[in-house]
Design a protein around this motif. Structure first.
Motif, PDB file in Angstrom:
ATOM      1  N   SER A 176      59.783  19.019  39.465  1.00  0.00           N
ATOM      2  CA  SER A 176      60.076  19.876  40.614  1.00  0.00           C
ATOM      3  C   SER A 176      60.886  21.100  40.199  1.00  0.00           C
ATOM      4  O   SER A 176      60.682  22.198  40.721  1.00  0.00           O
ATOM      5  CB  SER A 176      60.827  19.083  41.686  1.00  0.00           C
ATOM      6  OG  SER A 176      60.038  18.047  42.214  1.00  0.00           O
ATOM      7  N   VAL A 177      61.812  20.900  39.269  1.00  0.00           N
ATOM      8  CA  VAL A 177      62.621  22.017  38.757  1.00  0.00           C
ATOM      9  C   VAL A 177      61.719  23.072  38.115  1.00  0.00           C
ATOM     10  O   VAL A 177      61.841  24.279  38.379  1.00  0.00           O
ATOM     11  CB  VAL A 177      63.661  21.487  37.744  1.00  0.00           C
ATOM     12  CG1 VAL A 177      64.264  22.627  36.933  1.00  0.00           C
ATOM     13  CG2 VAL A 177      64.756  20.702  38.460  1.00  0.00           C
ATOM     14  N   GLU A 178      60.811  22.619  37.266  1.00  0.00           N
ATOM     15  CA  GLU A 178      59.921  23.555  36.575  1.00  0.00           C
ATOM     16  C   GLU A 178      58.952  24.219  37.550  1.00  0.00           C
ATOM     17  O   GLU A 178      58.662  25.417  37.431  1.00  0.00           O
ATOM     18  CB  GLU A 178      59.183  22.814  35.465  1.00  0.00           C
ATOM     19  CG  GLU A 178      60.125  22.380  34.335  1.00  0.00           C
ATOM     20  CD  GLU A 178      59.488  21.403  33.360  1.00  0.00           C
ATOM     21  OE1 GLU A 178      58.290  21.076  33.539  1.00  0.00           O
ATOM     22  OE2 GLU A 178      60.185  20.954  32.437  1.00  0.00           O
ATOM     23  N   ALA A 179      58.480  23.455  38.538  1.00  0.00           N
ATOM     24  CA  ALA A 179      57.575  24.026  39.539  1.00  0.00           C
ATOM     25  C   ALA A 179      58.271  25.104  40.364  1.00  0.00           C
ATOM     26  O   ALA A 179      57.621  26.043  40.848  1.00  0.00           O
ATOM     27  CB  ALA A 179      57.039  22.925  40.451  1.00  0.00           C
ATOM     28  N   ALA A 180      59.602  24.981  40.516  1.00  0.00           N
ATOM     29  CA  ALA A 180      60.373  25.977  41.262  1.00  0.00           C
ATOM     30  C   ALA A 180      60.713  27.198  40.416  1.00  0.00           C
ATOM     31  O   ALA A 180      61.337  28.136  40.917  1.00  0.00           O
ATOM     32  CB  ALA A 180      61.652  25.336  41.800  1.00  0.00           C
ATOM     33  N   GLY A 181      60.326  27.190  39.127  1.00  0.00           N
ATOM     34  CA  GLY A 181      60.509  28.366  38.285  1.00  0.00           C
ATOM     35  C   GLY A 181      61.808  28.402  37.505  1.00  0.00           C
ATOM     36  O   GLY A 181      62.269  29.475  37.108  1.00  0.00           O
ATOM     37  N   PHE A 182      62.389  27.233  37.243  1.00  0.00           N
ATOM     38  CA  PHE A 182      63.669  27.186  36.536  1.00  0.00           C
ATOM     39  C   PHE A 182      63.526  26.525  35.170  1.00  0.00           C
ATOM     40  O   PHE A 182      62.793  25.550  35.003  1.00  0.00           O
ATOM     41  CB  PHE A 182      64.696  26.383  37.332  1.00  0.00           C
ATOM     42  CG  PHE A 182      65.185  27.067  38.576  1.00  0.00           C
ATOM     43  CD1 PHE A 182      66.143  28.072  38.514  1.00  0.00           C
ATOM     44  CD2 PHE A 182      64.687  26.707  39.819  1.00  0.00           C
ATOM     45  CE1 PHE A 182      66.599  28.700  39.658  1.00  0.00           C
ATOM     46  CE2 PHE A 182      65.132  27.327  40.971  1.00  0.00           C
ATOM     47  CZ  PHE A 182      66.088  28.326  40.896  1.00  0.00           C
ATOM     48  N   ASP A 183      64.271  27.061  34.197  1.00  0.00           N
ATOM     49  CA  ASP A 183      64.562  26.330  32.969  1.00  0.00           C
ATOM     50  C   ASP A 183      65.721  25.383  33.259  1.00  0.00           C
ATOM     51  O   ASP A 183      66.513  25.621  34.179  1.00  0.00           O
ATOM     52  CB  ASP A 183      64.960  27.293  31.851  1.00  0.00           C
ATOM     53  CG  ASP A 183      63.786  28.129  31.368  1.00  0.00           C
ATOM     54  OD1 ASP A 183      62.641  27.648  31.440  1.00  0.00           O
ATOM     55  OD2 ASP A 183      64.030  29.270  30.925  1.00  0.00           O
ATOM     56  N   HIS A 184      65.834  24.316  32.471  1.00  0.00           N
ATOM     57  CA  HIS A 184      66.882  23.331  32.747  1.00  0.00           C
ATOM     58  C   HIS A 184      67.545  22.874  31.456  1.00  0.00           C
ATOM     59  O   HIS A 184      66.928  22.832  30.394  1.00  0.00           O
ATOM     60  CB  HIS A 184      66.313  22.114  33.491  1.00  0.00           C
ATOM     61  CG  HIS A 184      65.104  21.512  32.841  1.00  0.00           C
ATOM     62  ND1 HIS A 184      65.166  20.618  31.797  1.00  0.00           N
ATOM     63  CD2 HIS A 184      63.780  21.695  33.095  1.00  0.00           C
ATOM     64  CE1 HIS A 184      63.955  20.261  31.444  1.00  0.00           C
ATOM     65  NE2 HIS A 184      63.083  20.906  32.193  1.00  0.00           N
ATOM     66  N   GLU A 185      68.822  22.564  31.589  1.00  0.00           N
ATOM     67  CA  GLU A 185      69.615  22.051  30.469  1.00  0.00           C
ATOM     68  C   GLU A 185      70.574  20.996  31.009  1.00  0.00           C
ATOM     69  O   GLU A 185      71.254  21.229  32.017  1.00  0.00           O
ATOM     70  CB  GLU A 185      70.416  23.188  29.827  1.00  0.00           C
ATOM     71  CG  GLU A 185      71.377  22.741  28.737  1.00  0.00           C
ATOM     72  CD  GLU A 185      72.325  23.850  28.316  1.00  0.00           C
ATOM     73  OE1 GLU A 185      73.109  23.606  27.384  1.00  0.00           O
ATOM     74  OE2 GLU A 185      72.305  24.932  28.924  1.00  0.00           O
ATOM     75  N   ALA A 186      70.623  19.842  30.369  1.00  0.00           N
ATOM     76  CA  ALA A 186      71.592  18.814  30.754  1.00  0.00           C
ATOM     77  C   ALA A 186      72.946  19.201  30.181  1.00  0.00           C
ATOM     78  O   ALA A 186      73.100  19.328  28.969  1.00  0.00           O
ATOM     79  CB  ALA A 186      71.156  17.448  30.227  1.00  0.00           C
ATOM     80  N   VAL A 187      73.943  19.412  31.065  1.00  0.00           N
ATOM     81  CA  VAL A 187      75.250  19.861  30.593  1.00  0.00           C
ATOM     82  C   VAL A 187      76.301  18.754  30.631  1.00  0.00           C
ATOM     83  O   VAL A 187      77.284  18.814  29.879  1.00  0.00           O
ATOM     84  CB  VAL A 187      75.743  21.086  31.384  1.00  0.00           C
ATOM     85  CG1 VAL A 187      74.882  22.292  31.072  1.00  0.00           C
ATOM     86  CG2 VAL A 187      75.769  20.832  32.888  1.00  0.00           C
TER      87      VAL A 187
END
Length: 205
Positions: A176-187
């Protein structure tokens, strides 16, 4: 005023009315727990500029970010008891359904510890604490509409800090994060006996 009048209006001392409200609020407002601590840790490290905490609950995370980082922080919550408790903590807080009332490009950081417990519809309990805890059957009932709208309120160069539980389906949230157009990183991440909690930093791809 007579003792009988004091009893009728529910107060014995001038401050007792507020004390009673706090007792009610504590019963229906999500209080700081392990997930709150992880979101606060991530926000203290990653948040900048004008900050929104969605689902602020008691306002504990928002207050820490405001006082320890000196940032301007707004809290929002669907629960009016939560908004009142956050304001008593000193947080500017509004009653709101997710991101609905906020204007475009308003925030440099948006933090969200969503209700994420997967709950069978037959076991919903229909009170304010359910709103704070239940993420519907999938656990993602509020995560998905949040992700669909958060880009609208995020300023250029902004960051979204989203707490995710393994109970909700981590890979499904990432989809869902990627479908919304975001890169992601576990912080920030921590494992507990029944779940792993991760705070993701999301930035526009």
């Amino acid at each position: 005023m007579t003792d009988g009048a004091n009893e009728r209006d529910g107060r014995n001392e001038p401050g007792d009315g507020l004390a009673s409200l706090r007792e009610v609020d504590d019963a229906v407002v999500y209080q700081p727990a392990e997930d709150s601590g992880l979101l606060a840790e991530a926000a203290l490290a990653e948040a900048h500029g004008h900050v929104l905490e969605v689902g602020t609950g008691s306002g504990w995370v928002a207050d820490r970010v405001a006082t320890e980082r000196g940032l301007e922080v707004v809290g929002s919550d669907l629960n009016p008891h939560a908004a009142r408790q956050a304001r008593e903590r000193g947080v500017e807080a509004v009653v709101a359904d997710l991101l609905a009332p906020f204007r475009a490009d308003a925030f440099d950081a948006v933090c969200f510890n969503p209700p994420y417990l997967p709950t069978d519809p037959d076991n919903e309990w229909n009170d304010w604490m359910e709103h704070a805890l239940s993420g519907g059957e999938s656990g993602r009932e509020l995560i998905e509409p949040f992700l669909a709208d958060v880009d609208r309120v995020l300023a250029p160069g902004g960051v979204v800090l989203l707490l995710v539980s393994s109970l909700t389906g981590y890979d499904e949230v990432l989809d869902s994060v990627e479908a919304a157009g975001f890169d992601h990183e576990a912080v920030v991440e921590e494992s507990f006996p029944f779940e792993t909690l991760t705070v993701l930093a999301l930035r526009r791809a």
